[in-house]
Design a protein around this motif. Structure first.
Motif, mmCIF file in Angstrom:
data_model
loop_
_atom_site.group_PDB
_atom_site.id
_atom_site.type_symbol
_atom_site.label_atom_id
_atom_site.label_comp_id
_atom_site.label_asym_id
_atom_site.label_seq_id
_atom_site.Cartn_x
_atom_site.Cartn_y
_atom_site.Cartn_z
ATOM 1 N N LEU A 126 -3.921 -2.193 4.649
ATOM 2 C CA LEU A 126 -2.540 -1.749 4.170
ATOM 3 C C LEU A 126 -1.560 -1.714 5.161
ATOM 4 C CD1 LEU A 126 -3.439 0.951 1.488
ATOM 5 C CD2 LEU A 126 -2.956 -1.334 1.188
ATOM 6 N N PHE A 127 -2.203 -1.085 6.455
ATOM 7 C CA PHE A 127 -1.127 -1.100 7.507
ATOM 8 C C PHE A 127 -0.734 -2.606 7.936
ATOM 9 C CE2 PHE A 127 -0.277 -0.940 12.211
ATOM 10 C CZ PHE A 127 0.835 0.013 12.199
ATOM 11 N N ASP A 128 -1.523 -3.425 8.228
ATOM 12 C CA ASP A 128 -1.363 -4.690 8.688
ATOM 13 C C ASP A 128 -0.383 -5.416 7.691
ATOM 14 O OD1 ASP A 128 -3.171 -4.370 10.853
ATOM 15 O OD2 ASP A 128 -4.716 -5.288 9.888
ATOM 16 N N SER A 129 -0.730 -5.210 6.268
ATOM 17 C CA SER A 129 -0.049 -5.799 5.161
ATOM 18 C C SER A 129 1.495 -5.445 5.245
ATOM 19 C CB SER A 129 -0.314 -5.658 4.047
ATOM 20 O OG SER A 129 -1.829 -6.015 3.683
ATOM 21 N N ALA A 130 1.763 -3.859 5.722
ATOM 22 C CA ALA A 130 3.057 -3.709 5.834
ATOM 23 C C ALA A 130 3.739 -4.223 6.962
ATOM 24 C CB ALA A 130 2.810 -2.131 6.003
ATOM 25 N N THR A 160 5.421 -5.701 -6.036
ATOM 26 C CA THR A 160 4.265 -6.457 -6.088
ATOM 27 C C THR A 160 4.548 -7.548 -7.217
ATOM 28 O OG1 THR A 160 3.304 -4.924 -7.711
ATOM 29 C CG2 THR A 160 2.915 -4.462 -5.513
ATOM 30 N N GLU A 161 3.593 -8.306 -7.561
ATOM 31 C CA GLU A 161 3.331 -9.480 -8.218
ATOM 32 C C GLU A 161 3.410 -8.954 -9.571
ATOM 33 O OE1 GLU A 161 1.041 -13.229 -9.723
ATOM 34 O OE2 GLU A 161 0.225 -12.149 -8.187
ATOM 35 N N ASP A 181 -0.563 -11.238 -5.214
ATOM 36 C CA ASP A 181 -1.966 -10.668 -5.070
ATOM 37 C C ASP A 181 -2.673 -11.357 -4.210
ATOM 38 O OD1 ASP A 181 -1.601 -8.759 -7.136
ATOM 39 O OD2 ASP A 181 -2.268 -9.937 -8.709
ATOM 40 N N ASN A 182 -2.329 -12.707 -3.937
ATOM 41 C CA ASN A 182 -2.971 -13.377 -3.076
ATOM 42 C C ASN A 182 -2.596 -13.385 -1.602
ATOM 43 O OD1 ASN A 182 -0.954 -14.984 -3.310
ATOM 44 N ND2 ASN A 182 -1.585 -16.873 -4.126
ATOM 45 N N GLY A 183 -1.678 -12.465 -1.387
ATOM 46 C CA GLY A 183 -0.924 -12.471 0.014
ATOM 47 C C GLY A 183 0.180 -13.103 0.243
ATOM 48 N N VAL A 184 0.715 -14.092 -0.492
ATOM 49 C CA VAL A 184 1.968 -15.011 -0.494
ATOM 50 C C VAL A 184 2.881 -13.933 -0.712
ATOM 51 C CG1 VAL A 184 3.022 -16.859 -1.241
ATOM 52 C CG2 VAL A 184 0.570 -16.978 -0.658
ATOM 53 N N ILE A 185 3.950 -14.242 0.000
ATOM 54 C CA ILE A 185 5.336 -13.614 -0.458
ATOM 55 C C ILE A 185 6.452 -14.366 -0.993
ATOM 56 C CG2 ILE A 185 7.144 -12.127 0.609
ATOM 57 C CD1 ILE A 185 5.139 -11.047 2.772
ATOM 58 N N GLY A 186 7.063 -14.073 -2.041
ATOM 59 C CA GLY A 186 7.868 -14.824 -2.710
ATOM 60 C C GLY A 186 9.218 -14.273 -2.636
#
Length: 213
Positions: A126-130, A160-161, A181-186
């Protein structure tokens, strides 16, 4: 668990715990019993905590596996050992039976009602995602400034999506920063994807304003 049946067909369980609610096929019951003349099969009969549902389970080679149906309800389970054979008409009949024993199905912590603390690995992810989201924001800051100037002001929402899809309407003056959900940012201006299928911000502005692209 071990259930011992003596020559007088008196059964005693070594412990009372049959299993915990929600388990399936992870436990077994060993049955030590005398051979009964005329018996072709041995069973354990269970009356579940609702006192209405009854199950017969075959004892094969001296043991039986505890299925999920027996552990679907918490509480006390009545259990009885049976020796069965066939009568003169070929119908199955009980030759011998033990006393009833009281066993227990233990409670479990349900994931749907609890809020477990994330593991170290989950927290690190979660930290890495942030950090990744923060980096993405810095990378598109020039584009955000351009949009801000073009529209004379806009709001910015991170979501989130599922949160984005749940919106009944998307504000055309709001920039939605969507983590899929797959980690892609739109990046969406209202319901318009700024990048996918458009190519550049100028075309995005035209599409947002209802002009042909």
């Amino acid at each position: 668990m071990i259930i011992t049946v003596d020559n007088n067909y008196y059964a005693v369980p070594k412990s009372k715990l049959l299993g915990n609610c929600g388990e399936t096929m992870s436990r077994s019951v060993e049955v030590v019993c005398p051979e009964v003349e005329g018996a072709t099969t041995y069973k354990l009969r269970f009356l579940l905590p609702d006192k209405q549902t009854c199950y017969d389970a075959d004892v094969s080679d001296g043991s039986m596996t505890v299925g999920g149906s027996l552990l679907a309800q918490t509480g006390e389970v009545e259990c009885q050992w049976l020796a069965m054979g066939f009568d003169g008409s070929g119908n199955a009949s009980v030759i011998a039976k033990s006393n009833t024993m009281t066993l227990v199905v233990g409670e479990s912590i349900g994931s749907e009602t609890s809020s477990p603390v994330p593991t170290y690995e989950q927290a690190a992810e979660l930290f890495d995602s942030a950090l990744a989201v923060q980096q993405e924001i810095m990378e598109i800051k020039p584009e955000l400034d351009e949009i801000h100037d073009a529209f004379g002001g806009f709001s910015f929402v991170k979501c989130t999506e599922s949160q984005y899809n749940a919106l009944s309407s998307k504000d055309s003056n709001t920039l939605y920063y969507v983590l899929f959900d797959n980690g892609v940012i739109g990046h969406y201006m209202g319901d318009v994807d700024i990048y996918e299928g458009i190519g550049d911000l100028e075309a995005a502005f035209d599409r947002i304003n209802g002009e042909a692209v």
